[in-house]
Design a protein around this motif. Structure first.
Motif: not given
Lengths: 152, 152
Positions: B8, B11-12, B15, B76, B80, B119, B122-123, B126, B130-131, B135, B138
DNA sequence: TAAAATCCCTAGTAAATTAGTTGTCTTACG
DNA sequence: CGTAAGACAACTAATTTACTAGGGATTTTA
Protein backbone atom coordinates in the motif's frame (compact mmCIF):
# COMPACT_ATOMS: atom_id res chain seq x y z
CA UNK A 1 -2.00 -11.54 -0.97
CA UNK A 2 -1.49 -15.12 0.08
CA UNK A 3 -4.38 -17.34 1.08
CA UNK A 4 -3.73 -18.88 4.49
CA UNK A 5 -3.44 -22.62 5.07
CA UNK A 6 -6.60 -22.25 7.13
CA UNK A 7 -8.44 -21.36 3.97
CA UNK A 8 -6.80 -24.01 1.88
CA UNK A 9 -7.32 -26.82 4.35
CA UNK A 10 -10.79 -25.72 5.29
CA UNK A 11 -11.93 -25.31 1.73
CA UNK A 12 -10.64 -28.73 0.77
CA UNK A 13 -12.42 -30.28 3.73
CA UNK A 14 -15.65 -28.66 2.59
CA UNK A 15 -15.13 -30.11 -0.87
CA UNK A 16 -14.59 -33.53 0.70
CA UNK A 17 -17.86 -33.08 2.54
CA UNK A 18 -19.56 -32.05 -0.69
CA UNK A 19 -18.47 -35.26 -2.33
CA UNK A 20 -19.92 -37.21 0.57
CA UNK A 21 -23.06 -35.08 0.70
CA UNK A 22 -26.14 -37.14 1.47
CA UNK A 23 -24.16 -40.19 2.52
CA UNK A 24 -23.96 -39.50 6.24
CA UNK A 25 -21.35 -37.68 8.31
CA UNK A 26 -17.62 -37.90 7.72
CA UNK A 27 -15.40 -38.13 10.78
CA UNK A 28 -12.53 -35.81 11.62
CA UNK A 29 -9.87 -38.54 11.33
CA UNK A 30 -11.05 -39.27 7.80
CA UNK A 31 -11.14 -35.60 6.78
CA UNK A 32 -7.76 -34.85 8.29
CA UNK A 33 -6.27 -38.03 6.87
CA UNK A 34 -7.48 -37.08 3.41
CA UNK A 35 -5.23 -34.04 3.53
CA UNK A 36 -2.51 -35.47 5.72
CA UNK A 37 -2.91 -32.80 8.40
CA UNK A 38 -3.47 -33.01 12.14
CA UNK A 39 -6.94 -33.58 13.49
CA UNK A 40 -6.55 -30.88 16.10
CA UNK A 41 -5.87 -28.20 13.57
CA UNK A 42 -8.59 -29.15 11.14
CA UNK A 43 -11.04 -29.36 14.01
CA UNK A 44 -10.58 -25.67 14.73
CA UNK A 45 -11.39 -24.82 11.17
CA UNK A 46 -14.44 -27.03 11.10
CA UNK A 47 -15.66 -25.41 14.27
CA UNK A 48 -15.60 -22.04 12.56
CA UNK A 49 -17.58 -23.52 9.73
CA UNK A 50 -20.05 -24.91 12.20
CA UNK A 51 -20.43 -21.53 13.87
CA UNK A 52 -21.15 -20.10 10.43
CA UNK A 53 -23.72 -22.83 9.90
CA UNK A 54 -21.97 -24.28 6.89
CA UNK A 55 -21.41 -27.66 8.48
CA UNK A 56 -23.35 -29.63 11.03
CA UNK A 57 -22.03 -32.24 13.38
CA UNK A 58 -23.15 -35.58 14.76
CA UNK A 59 -21.53 -36.60 17.99
CA UNK A 60 -20.77 -40.05 19.24
CA UNK A 61 -19.69 -43.16 17.40
CA UNK A 62 -20.38 -43.11 13.64
CA UNK A 63 -20.66 -39.35 13.95
CA UNK A 64 -18.79 -36.68 12.08
CA UNK A 65 -19.33 -33.60 9.95
CA UNK A 66 -21.71 -32.93 7.10
CA UNK A 67 -22.80 -29.94 5.05
CA UNK A 68 -25.92 -28.15 6.19
CA UNK A 69 -27.02 -27.43 2.65
CA UNK A 70 -26.70 -28.65 -0.90
CA UNK A 71 -23.19 -27.91 -2.21
CA UNK A 72 -24.80 -26.30 -5.26
CA UNK A 73 -26.20 -23.65 -2.94
CA UNK A 74 -22.95 -23.05 -1.13
CA UNK A 75 -20.62 -20.37 -2.45
CA UNK A 76 -16.90 -20.42 -1.99
CA UNK A 77 -17.23 -16.87 -0.70
CA UNK A 78 -19.26 -17.95 2.27
CA UNK A 79 -16.75 -20.64 3.16
CA UNK A 80 -13.69 -18.43 2.80
CA UNK A 81 -15.27 -15.59 4.73
CA UNK A 82 -15.66 -17.89 7.71
CA UNK A 83 -12.17 -19.33 7.43
CA UNK A 84 -10.32 -16.15 6.60
CA UNK A 85 -12.42 -13.79 8.70
CA UNK A 86 -12.88 -11.58 5.66
CA UNK A 87 -12.05 -11.82 2.00
CA UNK A 88 -11.26 -8.11 1.72
CA UNK A 89 -7.81 -7.34 0.33
CA UNK A 90 -7.67 -4.09 2.31
CA UNK A 91 -9.85 -3.10 5.22
CA UNK A 92 -11.21 -0.02 3.53
CA UNK A 93 -13.05 -2.03 0.88
CA UNK A 94 -14.52 -4.63 3.18
CA UNK A 95 -18.15 -4.74 4.17
CA UNK A 96 -17.41 -4.29 7.83
CA UNK A 97 -16.19 -1.24 9.65
CA UNK A 98 -12.77 0.01 8.64
CA UNK A 99 -10.44 2.44 10.27
CA UNK A 100 -8.74 4.22 7.42
CA UNK A 101 -9.39 7.89 7.94
CA UNK A 102 -8.14 8.88 4.52
CA UNK A 103 -10.05 6.46 2.33
CA UNK A 104 -11.59 9.37 0.44
CA UNK A 105 -8.28 10.83 -0.53
CA UNK A 106 -6.51 7.56 -1.12
CA UNK A 107 -4.82 7.39 -4.49
CA UNK A 108 -4.91 3.61 -4.68
CA UNK A 109 -8.49 3.11 -3.60
CA UNK A 110 -9.95 2.91 -7.12
CA UNK A 111 -7.64 0.00 -7.82
CA UNK A 112 -8.53 -1.72 -4.58
CA UNK A 113 -12.22 -1.40 -5.31
CA UNK A 114 -11.85 -2.80 -8.81
CA UNK A 115 -9.75 -5.69 -7.62
CA UNK A 116 -12.12 -6.49 -4.81
CA UNK A 117 -15.09 -6.48 -7.16
CA UNK A 118 -13.47 -9.00 -9.45
CA UNK A 119 -12.44 -11.23 -6.59
CA UNK A 120 -15.88 -11.13 -5.01
CA UNK A 121 -17.39 -11.93 -8.35
CA UNK A 122 -15.44 -15.16 -8.71
CA UNK A 123 -15.90 -16.16 -5.08
CA UNK A 124 -19.62 -15.52 -5.07
CA UNK A 125 -20.31 -17.25 -8.36
CA UNK A 126 -18.24 -20.34 -7.74
CA UNK A 127 -20.07 -23.02 -5.80
CA UNK A 128 -18.61 -25.85 -3.80
CA UNK A 129 -20.55 -28.21 -6.04
CA UNK A 130 -18.63 -27.04 -9.09
CA UNK A 131 -15.31 -27.64 -7.41
CA UNK A 132 -16.37 -31.04 -6.17
CA UNK A 133 -17.66 -32.04 -9.61
CA UNK A 134 -14.50 -30.88 -11.33
CA UNK A 135 -12.46 -32.84 -8.90
CA UNK A 136 -14.46 -36.05 -9.19
CA UNK A 137 -14.38 -35.89 -12.97
CA UNK A 138 -10.69 -35.20 -13.05
CA UNK A 139 -10.01 -38.18 -10.88
CA UNK A 140 -12.28 -40.39 -12.97
CA UNK A 141 -10.52 -39.45 -16.18
CA UNK A 142 -7.16 -39.93 -14.54
CA UNK A 143 -5.70 -36.83 -16.15
CA UNK A 144 -1.93 -37.12 -16.03
CA UNK A 145 0.21 -34.57 -14.36
CA UNK A 146 1.92 -32.37 -16.90
CA UNK A 147 4.73 -30.19 -15.68
CA UNK A 148 2.68 -29.00 -12.79
CA UNK A 149 4.26 -31.00 -10.06
CA UNK A 150 7.83 -30.51 -11.09
CA UNK A 151 9.90 -28.64 -8.66
CA UNK A 152 12.00 -25.81 -10.03
CA UNK B 1 -5.78 -12.31 1.42
CA UNK B 2 -4.71 -8.96 2.81
CA UNK B 3 -2.40 -6.69 0.91
CA UNK B 4 0.58 -5.75 3.07
CA UNK B 5 1.34 -2.20 4.11
CA UNK B 6 4.49 -2.54 2.00
CA UNK B 7 2.30 -2.78 -1.05
CA UNK B 8 0.00 0.00 0.00
CA UNK B 9 2.72 2.46 0.93
CA UNK B 10 4.91 1.53 -2.00
CA UNK B 11 2.11 1.77 -4.50
CA UNK B 12 1.04 5.17 -3.22
CA UNK B 13 4.61 6.41 -3.43
CA UNK B 14 4.76 5.30 -7.05
CA UNK B 15 1.54 7.18 -7.73
CA UNK B 16 3.08 10.26 -6.12
CA UNK B 17 6.06 9.87 -8.42
CA UNK B 18 3.74 9.48 -11.39
CA UNK B 19 2.11 12.79 -10.58
CA UNK B 20 5.54 14.41 -10.47
CA UNK B 21 6.74 12.59 -13.59
CA UNK B 22 8.91 14.80 -15.76
CA UNK B 23 9.35 17.44 -13.09
CA UNK B 24 12.55 16.21 -11.54
CA UNK B 25 13.18 13.86 -8.62
CA UNK B 26 11.12 13.80 -5.43
CA UNK B 27 12.99 13.35 -2.17
CA UNK B 28 12.35 10.69 0.43
CA UNK B 29 11.24 13.16 3.13
CA UNK B 30 8.62 14.52 0.74
CA UNK B 31 7.37 11.07 -0.28
CA UNK B 32 7.26 9.79 3.28
CA UNK B 33 5.68 12.99 4.52
CA UNK B 34 2.96 12.69 1.91
CA UNK B 35 1.82 9.48 3.57
CA UNK B 36 2.83 10.30 7.10
CA UNK B 37 5.14 7.32 7.44
CA UNK B 38 8.78 7.00 8.44
CA UNK B 39 11.48 7.68 5.91
CA UNK B 40 13.42 4.60 6.92
CA UNK B 41 10.58 2.27 6.12
CA UNK B 42 9.61 3.82 2.81
CA UNK B 43 13.23 3.87 1.77
CA UNK B 44 13.35 0.07 1.95
CA UNK B 45 10.37 -0.17 -0.33
CA UNK B 46 11.78 2.31 -2.80
CA UNK B 47 15.00 0.35 -2.89
CA UNK B 48 13.10 -2.73 -4.01
CA UNK B 49 11.49 -0.65 -6.71
CA UNK B 50 14.89 0.56 -7.77
CA UNK B 51 16.22 -2.99 -7.95
CA UNK B 52 13.28 -3.79 -10.18
CA UNK B 53 14.12 -0.80 -12.33
CA UNK B 54 10.82 0.93 -11.71
CA UNK B 55 12.36 3.97 -10.08
CA UNK B 56 15.67 5.71 -10.52
CA UNK B 57 17.53 7.80 -7.98
CA UNK B 58 19.54 10.99 -7.96
CA UNK B 59 21.88 11.41 -5.02
CA UNK B 60 22.95 14.55 -3.28
CA UNK B 61 21.11 17.76 -2.58
CA UNK B 62 18.04 18.31 -4.79
CA UNK B 63 18.14 14.59 -5.49
CA UNK B 64 15.42 12.05 -4.93
CA UNK B 65 13.43 9.40 -6.73
CA UNK B 66 11.76 9.38 -10.11
CA UNK B 67 10.05 6.85 -12.35
CA UNK B 68 12.23 5.22 -15.01
CA UNK B 69 9.39 5.16 -17.49
CA UNK B 70 6.15 6.84 -18.45
CA UNK B 71 3.46 5.99 -15.90
CA UNK B 72 1.22 5.00 -18.81
CA UNK B 73 3.62 2.18 -19.53
CA UNK B 74 3.85 1.01 -15.96
CA UNK B 75 1.44 -1.65 -14.77
CA UNK B 76 0.32 -2.02 -11.20
CA UNK B 77 1.27 -5.67 -11.52
CA UNK B 78 4.91 -4.87 -12.01
CA UNK B 79 4.94 -2.58 -8.99
CA UNK B 80 3.14 -4.99 -6.70
CA UNK B 81 5.25 -7.92 -7.76
CA UNK B 82 8.32 -6.06 -6.60
CA UNK B 83 6.78 -4.94 -3.34
CA UNK B 84 4.95 -8.13 -2.46
CA UNK B 85 7.50 -10.55 -3.86
CA UNK B 86 4.74 -12.21 -5.80
CA UNK B 87 1.11 -11.53 -6.51
CA UNK B 88 0.16 -15.21 -6.43
CA UNK B 89 -2.60 -16.09 -3.96
CA UNK B 90 -1.17 -19.59 -3.53
CA UNK B 91 2.29 -20.77 -4.49
CA UNK B 92 1.03 -23.43 -6.85
CA UNK B 93 -0.41 -20.88 -9.26
CA UNK B 94 2.54 -18.52 -9.30
CA UNK B 95 4.95 -18.24 -12.18
CA UNK B 96 7.92 -19.23 -10.08
CA UNK B 97 8.80 -22.61 -8.65
CA UNK B 98 6.34 -24.02 -6.17
CA UNK B 99 6.60 -26.90 -3.80
CA UNK B 100 3.14 -28.39 -3.71
CA UNK B 101 3.54 -32.02 -4.63
CA UNK B 102 -0.15 -32.61 -5.04
CA UNK B 103 -1.14 -29.73 -7.26
CA UNK B 104 -2.45 -32.14 -9.86
CA UNK B 105 -4.85 -33.79 -7.47
CA UNK B 106 -5.84 -30.65 -5.60
CA UNK B 107 -9.57 -30.18 -5.37
CA UNK B 108 -9.37 -26.41 -4.96
CA UNK B 109 -6.86 -25.70 -7.70
CA UNK B 110 -9.42 -24.87 -10.40
CA UNK B 111 -10.73 -22.11 -8.15
CA UNK B 112 -7.27 -20.82 -7.40
CA UNK B 113 -6.42 -20.67 -11.09
CA UNK B 114 -9.62 -18.82 -11.95
CA UNK B 115 -9.15 -16.34 -9.13
CA UNK B 116 -5.54 -15.74 -10.03
CA UNK B 117 -6.44 -15.14 -13.65
CA UNK B 118 -8.95 -12.46 -12.74
CA UNK B 119 -6.57 -10.80 -10.34
CA UNK B 120 -3.73 -10.81 -12.83
CA UNK B 121 -6.05 -9.39 -15.42
CA UNK B 122 -6.87 -6.33 -13.33
CA UNK B 123 -3.31 -5.84 -12.15
CA UNK B 124 -1.81 -6.13 -15.62
CA UNK B 125 -4.35 -3.87 -17.31
CA UNK B 126 -4.32 -1.11 -14.72
CA UNK B 127 -1.57 1.40 -15.22
CA UNK B 128 -0.08 3.75 -12.69
CA UNK B 129 -1.07 6.59 -14.99
CA UNK B 130 -4.75 5.73 -14.63
CA UNK B 131 -4.53 5.75 -10.88
CA UNK B 132 -2.63 9.01 -10.84
CA UNK B 133 -5.11 10.63 -13.24
CA UNK B 134 -8.10 9.46 -11.22
CA UNK B 135 -6.54 10.86 -8.12
CA UNK B 136 -5.65 14.23 -9.58
CA UNK B 137 -9.13 14.64 -11.03
CA UNK B 138 -10.81 13.64 -7.83
CA UNK B 139 -8.80 16.19 -5.93
CA UNK B 140 -9.52 18.89 -8.49
CA UNK B 141 -13.25 18.30 -8.32
CA UNK B 142 -13.09 18.21 -4.58
CA UNK B 143 -15.46 15.29 -4.34
CA UNK B 144 -16.87 15.20 -0.84
CA UNK B 145 -16.50 12.22 1.36
CA UNK B 146 -19.75 10.31 1.55
CA UNK B 147 -20.03 7.72 4.24
CA UNK B 148 -16.73 6.28 3.35
CA UNK B 149 -14.71 7.71 6.17
CA UNK B 150 -17.18 7.12 8.92
CA UNK B 151 -16.02 4.77 11.56
CA UNK B 152 -18.39 2.03 12.50
C1' DT C 1 36.44 22.90 0.66
C1' DA C 2 33.22 22.23 4.21
C1' DA C 3 28.53 21.65 5.24
C1' DA C 4 24.24 20.06 4.09
C1' DA C 5 21.18 17.24 1.61
C1' DT C 6 20.41 13.14 -0.28
C1' DC C 7 20.35 8.16 -1.22
C1' DC C 8 22.65 3.36 0.32
C1' DC C 9 22.96 -0.53 3.23
C1' DT C 10 22.89 -3.73 7.16
C1' DA C 11 21.23 -5.27 11.28
C1' DG C 12 18.24 -5.53 14.81
C1' DT C 13 13.64 -5.80 17.10
C1' DA C 14 8.82 -5.70 18.61
C1' DA C 15 4.33 -6.94 17.45
C1' DA C 16 1.18 -9.57 15.10
C1' DT C 17 -0.24 -13.47 12.69
C1' DT C 18 -0.12 -18.16 11.46
C1' DA C 19 0.10 -22.71 12.26
C1' DG C 20 -0.08 -25.64 14.92
C1' DT C 21 -0.22 -28.98 19.78
C1' DT C 22 -2.08 -30.66 24.10
C1' DG C 23 -5.28 -31.96 27.16
C1' DT C 24 -9.65 -32.29 29.22
C1' DC C 25 -14.59 -32.57 28.75
C1' DT C 26 -19.10 -33.99 26.65
C1' DT C 27 -22.10 -36.82 23.95
C1' DA C 28 -23.81 -40.90 21.87
C1' DC C 29 -23.76 -45.63 20.15
C1' DG C 30 -23.58 -50.61 20.97
C1' DC D 1 -20.07 -49.42 30.75
C1' DG D 2 -16.47 -48.72 27.13
C1' DT D 3 -15.29 -46.69 23.07
C1' DA D 4 -15.74 -43.57 19.26
C1' DA D 5 -16.62 -39.54 18.18
C1' DG D 6 -16.98 -34.09 18.54
C1' DA D 7 -16.34 -29.46 21.85
C1' DC D 8 -13.50 -26.39 23.72
C1' DA D 9 -9.71 -23.83 25.84
C1' DA D 10 -5.18 -22.82 26.45
C1' DC D 11 -0.68 -22.83 25.27
C1' DT D 12 3.45 -22.64 22.09
C1' DA D 13 6.52 -22.31 18.16
C1' DA D 14 7.58 -20.38 13.89
C1' DT D 15 7.06 -17.00 10.61
C1' DT D 16 6.05 -12.71 8.78
C1' DT D 17 5.30 -7.93 9.12
C1' DA D 18 6.36 -3.57 10.21
C1' DC D 19 9.12 -1.11 11.56
C1' DT D 20 13.82 1.45 13.97
C1' DA D 21 18.76 2.60 14.39
C1' DG D 22 22.79 4.02 12.78
C1' DG D 23 26.67 4.54 10.00
C1' DG D 24 28.34 5.17 5.02
C1' DA D 25 28.64 7.12 0.27
C1' DT D 26 27.69 10.73 -3.04
C1' DT D 27 26.48 15.17 -4.77
C1' DT D 28 25.23 19.99 -4.50
C1' DT D 29 25.79 24.46 -2.78
C1' DA D 30 27.48 28.22 0.01
Amino acid sequence: MKLSTRSRYGLKAVIDLAIAYGAGPVSLPVLAGSQGISEGYLEQLLRELKKGNVVDTVRGAQGGYELTCDPAELSVQRVLNLLEGSTAIVDCVGTLHHNCTSACSCSARPLFLKLQTRINDVLARTTIRELADDYVQQKARGIPCKNICEKA
